[in-house]
Scaffold this motif. Structure first.
Motif, short mmCIF file in Angstrom:
data_model
loop_
_atom_site.label_atom_id
_atom_site.label_comp_id
_atom_site.label_asym_id
_atom_site.label_seq_id
_atom_site.Cartn_x
_atom_site.Cartn_y
_atom_site.Cartn_z
N VAL A 11 -77.89 -49.04 -24.49
CA VAL A 11 -79.34 -48.93 -24.59
C VAL A 11 -79.85 -49.62 -25.86
O VAL A 11 -80.85 -50.35 -25.82
CB VAL A 11 -79.79 -47.45 -24.57
CG1 VAL A 11 -81.26 -47.32 -24.92
CG2 VAL A 11 -79.51 -46.85 -23.20
N ALA A 15 -82.30 -52.73 -25.90
CA ALA A 15 -83.59 -52.62 -26.58
C ALA A 15 -83.79 -53.76 -27.56
O ALA A 15 -84.89 -54.33 -27.67
CB ALA A 15 -83.68 -51.28 -27.32
N SER A 68 -92.12 -42.76 -29.09
CA SER A 68 -90.95 -41.86 -29.09
C SER A 68 -91.35 -40.40 -28.95
O SER A 68 -90.55 -39.58 -28.50
CB SER A 68 -90.15 -42.05 -30.38
OG SER A 68 -90.89 -41.65 -31.51
N GLU A 74 -89.83 -35.84 -24.02
CA GLU A 74 -88.47 -36.14 -24.49
C GLU A 74 -87.41 -35.33 -23.76
O GLU A 74 -86.30 -35.82 -23.52
CB GLU A 74 -88.37 -35.87 -25.99
CG GLU A 74 -89.29 -36.72 -26.85
CD GLU A 74 -89.29 -36.24 -28.29
OE1 GLU A 74 -88.65 -35.22 -28.58
OE2 GLU A 74 -89.94 -36.89 -29.12
N ILE A 77 -85.79 -36.88 -20.52
CA ILE A 77 -85.32 -38.27 -20.60
C ILE A 77 -83.83 -38.31 -20.89
O ILE A 77 -83.32 -37.62 -21.76
CB ILE A 77 -86.09 -39.02 -21.71
CG1 ILE A 77 -87.59 -39.02 -21.42
CG2 ILE A 77 -85.57 -40.44 -21.85
CD1 ILE A 77 -87.95 -39.70 -20.13
N ILE A 82 -84.00 -44.81 -20.35
CA ILE A 82 -84.44 -45.82 -21.32
C ILE A 82 -83.89 -47.19 -20.93
O ILE A 82 -84.59 -48.21 -21.00
CB ILE A 82 -83.98 -45.46 -22.74
CG1 ILE A 82 -84.35 -44.01 -23.07
CG2 ILE A 82 -84.59 -46.42 -23.75
CD1 ILE A 82 -85.80 -43.72 -23.04
N LEU A 113 -90.99 -47.79 -18.91
CA LEU A 113 -90.69 -46.42 -19.32
C LEU A 113 -91.34 -45.40 -18.40
O LEU A 113 -90.72 -44.40 -18.01
CB LEU A 113 -91.15 -46.20 -20.77
CG LEU A 113 -90.91 -44.82 -21.37
CD1 LEU A 113 -89.42 -44.50 -21.38
CD2 LEU A 113 -91.48 -44.75 -22.79
N THR A 117 -89.21 -42.94 -15.97
CA THR A 117 -89.38 -41.51 -16.23
C THR A 117 -89.81 -40.78 -14.97
O THR A 117 -89.30 -39.69 -14.66
CB THR A 117 -90.42 -41.29 -17.35
OG1 THR A 117 -89.96 -41.91 -18.55
CG2 THR A 117 -90.64 -39.81 -17.60
N ILE A 199 -88.59 -46.94 -28.86
CA ILE A 199 -87.77 -46.77 -27.67
C ILE A 199 -86.32 -46.46 -28.05
O ILE A 199 -85.64 -45.67 -27.38
CB ILE A 199 -87.86 -48.03 -26.78
CG1 ILE A 199 -87.67 -47.66 -25.30
CG2 ILE A 199 -86.90 -49.10 -27.17
CD1 ILE A 199 -88.83 -46.99 -24.67
N LEU A 202 -86.28 -42.85 -29.19
CA LEU A 202 -86.34 -41.97 -28.02
C LEU A 202 -84.98 -41.87 -27.36
O LEU A 202 -84.55 -40.78 -26.94
CB LEU A 202 -87.37 -42.51 -27.04
CG LEU A 202 -87.61 -41.70 -25.77
CD1 LEU A 202 -88.07 -40.28 -26.10
CD2 LEU A 202 -88.65 -42.39 -24.88
N ALA A 203 -84.26 -42.99 -27.26
CA ALA A 203 -82.92 -42.97 -26.67
C ALA A 203 -81.95 -42.13 -27.51
O ALA A 203 -81.13 -41.38 -26.97
CB ALA A 203 -82.39 -44.40 -26.51
#
Length: 414
Positions: A11, A15, A68, A74, A77, A82, A113, A117, A199, A202-203
């Motif tokens: 990821v 990214a 994020s 969150e 996810i 992601i 995203l 999601t 991003i 967030l991952a």
């Protein structure tokens, strides 16, 4: 650096690949007008833009936090979500780059995203209020505000400079363009590099490597800044041609007005945490500046294609992101299949781009054809003051000299 599992490492790399495409996709935002007016040489322009994008990445984390912490839940996810989102964003960036359309990398990322999601956790995992207030409303308002500001700024520059020496004035505005282009580059790093930071953060939260509500770690900020700077340096020459020559014809005064207006809007939105599209802001300001000069027109055929791409960005990236998430749901082999598809599609798009190579040597060589609407507007628009009107030569009959047979004709200009 946090301990990363294999999927988290994939990821993060993906990214950063998106961040790289964001860099060359959006180079036009800062440097298209500067290159088209001749204020800077193409390679010098992209090098300057790359350096300032890197600096801008360190100025704020507000937009990163919007992505994020605000756009999606969150807790619903997984890292695979992601990854699927990034696949949708990268492919849309590459497709629009191939056809030379300045679409929003930011909206491609958020569309991917949102789609991934929804496919994973349902529509309830998307925070609709954040989507509307910090994404959709700025998407509509930014080009309008930047365009109006650029139009009035361009008109003001012509009014203030009408008695100035033409060559000295153009030289001064070219210097102003360089400064304002640097400001746009700084703003782009502040706004767009943060989206990749968000991003990745967030991952890391989804994978358990960071606590919820954490800010981006330093290594995330640095790597995102370097990736977008490298992409910027390579230059998205196809989109630079469209932005610099395809939308309108700009003089240095208009270029300065366009870039200053766009930079102001982008920096203000970054401070407020709005995940603004720099592409929308700069495109709006370029069109506004084009209309700010008496006799100036916008090539609406090009603008219409661009508007269509803007409207398709969120849903198209969301659809690809959702499909990629569905495939990754089959396990490790599904994730591997999506990765192979991404690499293969990217290679195919690059190969197609080699059929017509556009780079720093020919970026200003061709212009977009005018189109019916633009031509009609130009025909009824009064020319700028001081412009010579072309007069068609006509034959004038004069008396023939004595002894000559028949009248004599000569060409005379009115």
């Amino acid at each position: 650096m946090e301990n990363l599992s294999l999927i988290l490492a994939i990821v993060v790399v993906t990214a950063l690949a998106f961040d790289f495409t964001n860099g060359f996709h959006d180079t036009a935002n800062a440097m298209a007008t500067t290159i088209s007016t001749g204020a800077l040489k193409p390679k010098v322009a992209v090098a300057m833009s790359a350096a300032l994008n890197l600096v801008g990445a360190f100025l704020s984390v507000e937009v990163a936090n919007t992505i994020s912490k605000g756009l999606v839940d969150e807790s619903g996810i997984r890292p695979e979500v992601i990854f699927a989102a990034l696949v949708g964003a990268i492919l849309w960036n590459l497709l629009t780059w191939l056809v030379g359309l300045p679409s929003s990398s930011s909206h491609a990322l958020m569309g991917g995203l949102i789609g991934a999601t929804i496919a994973s956790a349902g529509a309830g995992a998307v925070h609709g209020d954040v989507l509307v207030t910090k994404v959709l409303i700025p998407a509509i308002a930014a080009p309008l505000v930047a365009g109006m500001a650029a139009m009035f700024a361009a008109r003001l520059t012509y009014v203030l400079g009408r008695k100035a020496d033409g060559k000295a004035s153009a030289k001064g505005y070219r210097a102003g363009q360089i400064a304002s282009a640097g400001l746009v580059s700084l703003a782009h790093g502040t706004n767009d590099a943060q989206k990749t930071m968000g991003i990745i953060t967030l991952a890391l939260i989804a994978g358990g490597s960071l606590a919820p509500d954490s800010d981006p770690p330093l290594w995330v900020i640095l790597s995102a800044g370097l990736a977008i700077a490298l992409g910027t340096y390579l230059g998205g020459w196809r989109i630079i041609r469209t932005m610099g020559k395809g939308l309108t014809d700009l003089q240095p005064q208009q270029g300065f007005a366009a870039q200053t207006s766009a930079a102001t809007v982008i920096l203000a939105s970054s401070h407020l945490g709005f995940s603004l599209s720099t592409t929308h802001s700069v495109s709006g300001s370029v069109m506004g500046a084009g209309l700010g000069r008496k006799g100036g027109v916008v090539r609406w055929s090009t603008a219409t294609r661009m508007f269509v791409a803007w409207g398709l960005t969120l849903p198209a990236a969301a659809l690809v992101g959702a499909l990629a998430e569905w495939v990754t749901g089959f396990g490790a082999w599904g994730t591997a299949l999506v990765a192979v598809f991404l690499v293969g599609s990217s290679a195919a798009i690059w190969k197609l781009s080699r059929r017509e190579v556009i780079d720093h040597t020919n970026v200003n060589d061709a212009e977009e054809p005018a189109g019916v609407v633009t031509t009609a507007i130009a025909m009824v628009t009064p020319p700028p003051a001081g412009t010579n009107t072309a007069v068609v030569d006509a034959p004038v009959v004069v008396p023939a000299p004595a002894g000559a047979v028949g009248p004599a004709t000569s060409q005379a200009s009115a």
